[in-house]
Scaffold this motif. Structure first.
Motif, PDB file in Angstrom:
ATOM      1  N   ARG A 344      46.768  17.150 -39.210  1.00  0.00           N
ATOM      2  CA  ARG A 344      46.257  18.209 -38.673  1.00  0.00           C
ATOM      3  C   ARG A 344      44.706  18.426 -38.598  1.00  0.00           C
ATOM      4  N   ASP A 345      44.191  18.190 -39.784  1.00  0.00           N
ATOM      5  CA  ASP A 345      42.701  18.566 -39.848  1.00  0.00           C
ATOM      6  C   ASP A 345      42.077  17.595 -39.076  1.00  0.00           C
ATOM      7  N   THR A 346      42.280  16.116 -39.092  1.00  0.00           N
ATOM      8  CA  THR A 346      41.545  15.356 -38.165  1.00  0.00           C
ATOM      9  C   THR A 346      41.817  15.783 -36.470  1.00  0.00           C
ATOM     10  N   LYS A 352      38.963  20.092 -31.010  1.00  0.00           N
ATOM     11  CA  LYS A 352      37.705  21.001 -30.774  1.00  0.00           C
ATOM     12  C   LYS A 352      36.722  20.182 -30.029  1.00  0.00           C
ATOM     13  N   MET A 353      36.256  18.982 -30.541  1.00  0.00           N
ATOM     14  CA  MET A 353      35.491  18.492 -29.843  1.00  0.00           C
ATOM     15  C   MET A 353      35.796  17.869 -28.415  1.00  0.00           C
ATOM     16  N   CYS A 354      37.131  17.693 -28.167  1.00  0.00           N
ATOM     17  CA  CYS A 354      37.472  17.378 -26.855  1.00  0.00           C
ATOM     18  C   CYS A 354      37.484  18.628 -25.897  1.00  0.00           C
ATOM     19  N   ILE A 355      37.841  19.723 -26.561  1.00  0.00           N
ATOM     20  CA  ILE A 355      37.773  20.961 -25.752  1.00  0.00           C
ATOM     21  C   ILE A 355      36.336  21.315 -25.239  1.00  0.00           C
ATOM     22  N   VAL A 356      35.413  21.319 -26.337  1.00  0.00           N
ATOM     23  CA  VAL A 356      33.934  21.226 -26.123  1.00  0.00           C
ATOM     24  C   VAL A 356      33.432  20.465 -25.008  1.00  0.00           C
ATOM     25  N   ASN A 357      33.809  19.097 -25.443  1.00  0.00           N
ATOM     26  CA  ASN A 357      33.424  18.309 -24.037  1.00  0.00           C
ATOM     27  C   ASN A 357      33.934  18.497 -22.938  1.00  0.00           C
TER      28      ASN A 357
END
Length: 430
Positions: A344-346, A352-357
């Motif tokens: 879950r954490d990973t 989050k990074m994918c969505i940000v990108n």
């Protein structure tokens, strides 16, 4: 008839009458002979016999046909009778029913004068078709040269009013027989030419050759030939021919027929106008509908090809891609519940990074699209220039002074005229 049947006397007489009545020769015949046994009856009928070396023939002229008889019949006269042979069924006798009687010697002299003038005028070209003026199809004024009383003018008026009550009839009351008739007819033709009618009828009712003779005189023929107004000759009955008939622009067999030829039927005319109006309205409606359909198709095509429409389609595709991505992500989450718990954490960090990108890329795409959006440029004070007809103007070389151009702004269009072209000096640009 049935050979075995026994017929009455009346049946036989009636059968003979039908046979004679169906014979075309006996229905209209001219017979020459010597007058004999003349009786002027109190009823005003004339009973007489004509004879020659070959036989005799009983004759009768009824009172209603005596109008054309210009002389008193006497024993020994040579006459020519125009009439028909029929059976008087009451006594089984056949006889000649006369409706015109002429003296043979006088008729011969008049006929020779008629033929000589006819030859002379034909040789001069007065009968040639090349000089015949066409009778106008639609007239408003009809001129008539005839006697002011009698059947001819009554028939012309009645038929004209029946066919077209709006026609104006101008009558020149002329003498049509006897002394002064020739000059009276000539004066009438000249007078109607001066008034300016559309067409004129020149004629009279039936009569003997003597009665009709004024229409066989050269002055009348020349007045008809010289007339600027088309002339319809309508003299006597269908069997009568005069010099006026040959020189006129059109010959009618009777005055009634002359009116039929000169006057168009008003009801037929209005019906044809109604039909033409309906055809024109249908053609106009069809043309408007075709142009309306073409306008709507062009409007739809222009809307589909507009920058705003294209930008909307691209936004919809981006939103669709986002929705599809979200659906895929939900499916992956549902199918990987166990793995999600362990990582879950990973996974949260990676997500989050994918969505940000992805959002960053999405924002970049939006910015790029807005940067190239024609609407944004128009909002910044730029204008999109077109020539008349919709062709874009990319260079001053594509327009000339005086051309009309259209400036498309964000909130409308400006139509103007090219007053001057000023080229920009750009180094290194050809």
């Amino acid at each position: 008839m049935d050979k075995e049947k026994v017929y009455s006397v009346g049946d036989v007489n009636n059968h003979i009458a039908r046979l004679i009545g169906s014979d075309q020769v006996l229905n209209y015949i001219k017979v020459k002979g010597e007058v004999s046994n003349v009786t002027y009856h109190a009823s005003r009928h004339i009973y007489f016999t004509i004879k020659d070396s070959s036989g005799k023939l009983s004759c009768v002229m009824f009172a209603q046909d005596r109008a054309g008889l210009t002389f008193k019949m006497e024993e020994g006269q040579q006459i020519i009778i125009t009439g028909k042979v029929d059976v008087f069924t009451k006594n089984g006798a056949y006889q000649l029913y006369a409706y015109r009687i002429e003296l043979a010697d006088e008729r011969g002299a008049l006929y020779e004068r008629f033929e000589q003038l006819k030859r002379d005028l034909a040789d001069s070209g007065m009968f040639d078709d090349q000089y015949k003026k066409p009778i106008p199809k639609y007239i408003s004024t009809l001129g008539v040269v005839t006697a002011p009383t009698g059947a001819a003018i009554r028939d012309i008026i009645n038929i004209t009013k029946r066919r077209n009550p709006h026609i104006r009839i101008i009558l020149y009351p002329a003498l049509v027989q006897g002394d002064g008739a020739v000059q009276s007819i000539v004066n009438g033709i000249n007078a109607l030419n001066h008034i300016g009618v559309d067409v004129m009828i020149v004629g009279r009712g039936g009569g003997s050759i003597e009665d009709l003779w004024a229409f066989n005189e050269e002055p009348v023929a020349r007045a008809i030939f010289d007339s600027a107004v088309p002339v319809i000759s309508a003299v006597g009955h269908e069997i009568d021919f005069t010099i006026a008939d040959f020189v006129a622009d059109l010959r009618a067999p009777t005055p009634s027929a002359g009116a039929e030829l000169a006057v168009f039927k008003y009801d037929d005319f209005t019906a044809s106008l109604t039909g033409l109006k309906r055809s024109l309205e249908d053609a106009l409606t069809n043309s408007i509908n075709r142009k309306k359909d073409r306008y709507e198709k062009l409007l739809l095509r222009m809307t589909n090809q507009s920058p705003e429409h294209r930008l909307r389609e691209q936004r919809m595709r981006v939103l669709g891609a986002t929705d599809k991505m979200n659906e895929l992500m939900k499916a992956a989450l549902l199918n990987s519940t166990d793995r999600l718990e362990k990582k879950r954490d990973t996974l949260n960090e990676k997500m989050k990074m994918c969505i940000v990108n992805e959002r960053h890329l999405f924002d970049l795409r939006i910015e790029r699209m807005e940067a190239v959006s024609p609407l944004k440029r128009l909002s910044s004070g730029y204008a999109f220039v077109e020539k008349e007809g919709g062709a874009p103007v990319r260079s001053i070389s594509e327009v000339e002074t005086g051309d009309e151009v259209i400036l498309n702004l964000k909130d409308g269009k400006i139509v103007g005229e090219v007053k001057e072209k000023i080229a920009l000096a750009m180094e290194g640009v050809k």
